[in-house]
Design a protein around this motif. Structure first.
Motif, PDB file in Angstrom:
ATOM      1  N   HIS A  35       0.842  -1.192   0.000  1.00 19.64           N
ATOM      2  CA  HIS A  35       0.000   0.000   0.000  1.00 19.64           C
ATOM      3  C   HIS A  35       0.879   1.245   0.000  1.00 19.64           C
ATOM      4  O   HIS A  35       2.038   1.198   0.394  1.00 19.64           O
ATOM      5  N   ASP A  36       0.298   2.371  -0.396  1.00 17.49           N
ATOM      6  CA  ASP A  36       1.008   3.633  -0.310  1.00 17.49           C
ATOM      7  C   ASP A  36       0.878   4.257   1.076  1.00 17.49           C
ATOM      8  O   ASP A  36       1.634   5.147   1.428  1.00 17.49           O
ATOM      9  N   GLY A  37      -0.082   3.795   1.859  1.00 24.09           N
ATOM     10  CA  GLY A  37      -0.276   4.316   3.204  1.00 24.09           C
ATOM     11  C   GLY A  37       0.319   3.394   4.255  1.00 24.09           C
ATOM     12  O   GLY A  37       1.024   2.433   3.959  1.00 24.09           O
ATOM     13  N   TYR A  38       0.040   3.701   5.505  1.00 25.35           N
ATOM     14  CA  TYR A  38       0.514   2.915   6.646  1.00 25.35           C
ATOM     15  C   TYR A  38      -0.553   1.883   7.015  1.00 25.35           C
ATOM     16  O   TYR A  38      -1.755   2.153   6.952  1.00 25.35           O
ATOM     17  N   GLU A  39      -0.093   0.701   7.429  1.00 28.51           N
ATOM     18  CA  GLU A  39      -1.018  -0.347   7.873  1.00 28.51           C
ATOM     19  C   GLU A  39      -0.530  -0.918   9.198  1.00 28.51           C
ATOM     20  O   GLU A  39       0.668  -1.122   9.412  1.00 28.51           O
ATOM     21  N   LEU A  40      -1.487  -1.174  10.073  1.00 29.03           N
ATOM     22  CA  LEU A  40      -1.212  -1.795  11.366  1.00 29.03           C
ATOM     23  C   LEU A  40      -2.141  -2.989  11.510  1.00 29.03           C
ATOM     24  O   LEU A  40      -3.345  -2.875  11.255  1.00 29.03           O
ATOM     25  N   VAL A  41      -1.614  -4.148  11.865  1.00 26.45           N
ATOM     26  CA  VAL A  41      -2.419  -5.358  12.021  1.00 26.45           C
ATOM     27  C   VAL A  41      -2.237  -5.887  13.438  1.00 26.45           C
ATOM     28  O   VAL A  41      -1.102  -6.146  13.871  1.00 26.45           O
ATOM     29  N   TYR A  42      -3.362  -6.047  14.155  1.00 22.62           N
ATOM     30  CA  TYR A  42      -3.316  -6.582  15.523  1.00 22.62           C
ATOM     31  C   TYR A  42      -4.071  -7.909  15.572  1.00 22.62           C
ATOM     32  O   TYR A  42      -5.193  -8.019  15.061  1.00 22.62           O
ATOM     33  N   VAL A  43      -3.459  -8.909  16.208  1.00 29.31           N
ATOM     34  CA  VAL A  43      -4.024 -10.261  16.258  1.00 29.31           C
ATOM     35  C   VAL A  43      -4.690 -10.509  17.608  1.00 29.31           C
ATOM     36  O   VAL A  43      -4.040 -10.393  18.657  1.00 29.31           O
ATOM     37  N   TYR A  44      -5.991 -10.870  17.574  1.00 28.93           N
ATOM     38  CA  TYR A  44      -6.730 -11.194  18.795  1.00 28.93           C
ATOM     39  C   TYR A  44      -6.593 -12.672  19.145  1.00 28.93           C
ATOM     40  O   TYR A  44      -6.438 -13.036  20.315  1.00 28.93           O
ATOM     41  N   LYS A  45      -6.678 -13.522  18.146  1.00 32.74           N
ATOM     42  CA  LYS A  45      -6.578 -14.961  18.387  1.00 32.74           C
ATOM     43  C   LYS A  45      -6.265 -15.662  17.067  1.00 32.74           C
ATOM     44  O   LYS A  45      -6.313 -15.058  15.991  1.00 32.74           O
ATOM     45  N   GLY A  46      -5.961 -16.952  17.157  1.00 33.77           N
ATOM     46  CA  GLY A  46      -5.667 -17.729  15.970  1.00 33.77           C
ATOM     47  C   GLY A  46      -4.174 -17.832  15.701  1.00 33.77           C
ATOM     48  O   GLY A  46      -3.340 -17.282  16.431  1.00 33.77           O
ATOM     49  N   LEU A  47      -3.851 -18.532  14.633  1.00 28.92           N
ATOM     50  CA  LEU A  47      -2.467 -18.783  14.265  1.00 28.92           C
ATOM     51  C   LEU A  47      -2.265 -18.517  12.777  1.00 28.92           C
ATOM     52  O   LEU A  47      -3.216 -18.547  11.997  1.00 28.92           O
ATOM     53  N   GLY A  48      -1.030 -18.285  12.404  1.00 28.94           N
ATOM     54  CA  GLY A  48      -0.709 -18.103  10.997  1.00 28.94           C
ATOM     55  C   GLY A  48       0.727 -17.647  10.839  1.00 28.94           C
ATOM     56  O   GLY A  48       1.509 -17.621  11.799  1.00 28.94           O
ATOM     57  N   ARG A  49       1.070 -17.309   9.610  1.00 28.68           N
ATOM     58  CA  ARG A  49       2.380 -16.734   9.291  1.00 28.68           C
ATOM     59  C   ARG A  49       2.158 -15.428   8.543  1.00 28.68           C
ATOM     60  O   ARG A  49       1.166 -15.257   7.859  1.00 28.68           O
ATOM     61  N   PHE A  50       3.108 -14.518   8.683  1.00 36.05           N
ATOM     62  CA  PHE A  50       3.026 -13.228   8.012  1.00 36.05           C
ATOM     63  C   PHE A  50       4.363 -12.989   7.319  1.00 36.05           C
ATOM     64  O   PHE A  50       5.409 -12.934   7.971  1.00 36.05           O
ATOM     65  N   PHE A  51       4.329 -12.869   5.989  1.00 33.68           N
ATOM     66  CA  PHE A  51       5.530 -12.561   5.223  1.00 33.68           C
ATOM     67  C   PHE A  51       5.582 -11.054   5.013  1.00 33.68           C
ATOM     68  O   PHE A  51       4.677 -10.469   4.416  1.00 33.68           O
ATOM     69  N   ILE A  52       6.630 -10.411   5.523  1.00 36.06           N
ATOM     70  CA  ILE A  52       6.772  -8.963   5.428  1.00 36.06           C
ATOM     71  C   ILE A  52       8.189  -8.631   4.980  1.00 36.06           C
ATOM     72  O   ILE A  52       9.159  -9.013   5.649  1.00 36.06           O
ATOM     73  N   GLY A  53       8.310  -7.920   3.870  1.00 36.07           N
ATOM     74  CA  GLY A  53       9.623  -7.535   3.376  1.00 36.07           C
ATOM     75  C   GLY A  53      10.377  -8.732   2.851  1.00 36.07           C
ATOM     76  O   GLY A  53      10.250  -9.117   1.699  1.00 36.07           O
ATOM     77  N   SER A  54      11.168  -9.346   3.706  1.00 40.08           N
ATOM     78  CA  SER A  54      11.900 -10.553   3.322  1.00 40.08           C
ATOM     79  C   SER A  54      11.919 -11.572   4.454  1.00 40.08           C
ATOM     80  O   SER A  54      12.748 -12.464   4.466  1.00 40.08           O
TER      81      SER A  54
END
Length: 287
Positions: A35-54
């Motif tokens: 995105h061209d803007g800022y993003e913030l992601v907050y996790v309440y529950k659950g599992l997963g993976r997040f690929f960011i940058g490298s």
């Protein structure tokens, strides 16, 4: 597949959006995007993976991710326990009136970009405060009472102040997913970042990693979701976008600095990925 440039808020006179406590199945997640803007992601529950940058990060309850503009990312929710999270988006325009020479509300994003560490692990009072402020912004956005936009900005600034006061952990855990990544992959991702201006490709990188090109290509796509060429190209476009709005260099020089063989190829690729030409991008986003 090239990463998608996701337009969310940039043409909105009030550049803010909030996707509150949303649960997504893996098949509904976006592919690699930025995105061209800022993003913030907050996790309440659950599992997963997040690929960011490298880098791959584990996603767990209480985790918060800071995504500066033009940062390639993609979420991979667990199929059995998908992540429930809030995603908050805002544009730089929302921050122009706030802060002074001694304090910047977006300092936490600037540190995340500088250190290439995009994850914060929250607990206790900080976590409760973040959840409360996200809830208040959601309430204002839904009910739109008199002065709601001002209330949202106040809560957002409070949230950013909270995060700026909460230091990153000294050694953020990258979780089991990163631990399972081959050693050569862990080394090659930052190597790519450091050599984007040069002639790097599958043959060069596989030799550097001491593995065969087919094996390199297969494992690389498994971990990043992209082939080597598209990954490098996307990184170069992100670098070019930053130089277009932060330097006085002409487009030909920027194309060369970002590893493009010719200015015409740079123009063609830039427009295909972003939807506009480098010249148009520079005019639109140059402060």
């Amino acid at each position: 597949m090239n990463p998608i440039r996701k337009q969310l808020i940039e043409n909105n006179p009030f550049p803010f959006d909030l996707v509150y406590q949303n649960t997504k199945q893996p098949e509904h997640e976006l592919p690699d995007h930025f995105h061209d803007g800022y993003e913030l992601v907050y996790v309440y529950k659950g599992l997963g993976r997040f690929f960011i940058g490298s880098t791959f990060y584990d996603m767990r309850e209480g985790d918060l991710f800071l995504l500066p503009p033009n940062t390639i990312h993609r979420a991979f929710p667990d199929e059995r326990e998908p992540v429930t999270s809030t995603a908050l988006f805002f544009g730089p325009l929302l921050m122009k009136w706030a802060g002074d020479d001694a304090y910047s509300p977006i300092r936490c994003f600037e540190i995340a970009r500088k250190k290439s560490i995009y994850k914060m692990e929250l607990a206790g009072a900080v976590r409760s405060q973040v959840e409360e402020l996200l809830g208040r912004m959601h309430h204002e956005r839904v009910h739109q009472s008199f002065g709601y936009s001002q209330a949202i900005v106040i809560h957002l600034l409070h949230l950013l102040l909270c995060l700026n006061r909460h230091s990153f952990t000294s050694d953020p855990s990258l979780g089991e997913a990163f631990a399972l990544m081959p050693k050569w992959m862990k080394e090659i991702l930052p190597y790519i970042d450091q050599h984007l201006t040069g002639p790097i490709g599958l043959s060069h990188l596989s030799t550097k990693a001491s593995v065969s090109p087919p094996h390199f290509s297969r494992v690389f796509k498994q971990w990043t979701g992209m082939n080597v060429t598209d990954f490098i190209l996307s990184k170069r476009i992100v670098m070019a976008k930053e130089q277009l709005v932060t330097t006085d260099e002409n487009i030909e020089v920027i194309a060369s600095h970002c590893g493009f063989e010719s200015t015409s190829y740079f123009y063609k690729t830039f427009k295909r990925i972003t939807g506009i030409t480098p010249t148009e991008y520079k005019k639109k986003y140059r402060v």
